[in-house]
Enzyme design. Sequence first.
Site: not given
Length: 208
Positions: A12, A94, A110
């Site tokens: 994170g 997804l 990315h």
Amino acid sequence: MKNIVVLVSGGGTNLQALIDAQSRGEIKNGKITCVVSSNPNAYALTRAESNNIHTEVIRRRDYDSFGDYDNALTQLLLGQKADLVVLAGFMTILGSTVIKAFENRIINIHPSLIPSFCGEGFYGLHVHEQALAKGVKVTGATAHFVNEICDGGPIIIQRAVEVQNRDTPEILQKRVMEQAEWKILPKAVSLFCEDKIIVKDNKTEILE
Ligand code: GAR
């Protein structure tokens, strides 16, 4: 004020960059209202909780089919009234339901200059391993909208980073994060919340 929901799976640090940018007032017209993790043990969840941000966990393996998982994630995001969904190191693919429900409202970070080193199998450290294996002298990061093509959606911001002699994948990953990802992701999120990104023909125009 737009509701920003951040999807995470691991450490994170990109979520932290967003939280820090928000504290500095750099996310204009947006607020991180929820962090969703694909992994109940992700350190990203601790970062969210320390900043009093609501958290949710959704695991692919808890659903019989990919379609059920896709629907459940879509309902979760709609239930959270997400205006913008940010993939900040989210390692689950997804489905088409969520992508259609949030067309041009999902931003991914990315760790390469797309279209290099992207697509299926290019995630996390693997991206930097491949960049070093090829011997590129410049790499970087890309913030882009998500569509049904893996890493193929409209590019919002890119930033280049130099590869140095004796880089390891880990050293290069850290440099790309520090010099590119943690800067361009909060910027792309703020531009979106300020309605400064126009999408046309799978490309973006930024209104500055
Ligand atoms: C980041 O480098 C991000 O660009 C990458 O995973 C890392 C997550 O780190 N994402 C991908 O490779 C997506 N294809 P973080 O959890 O510390 O933000």
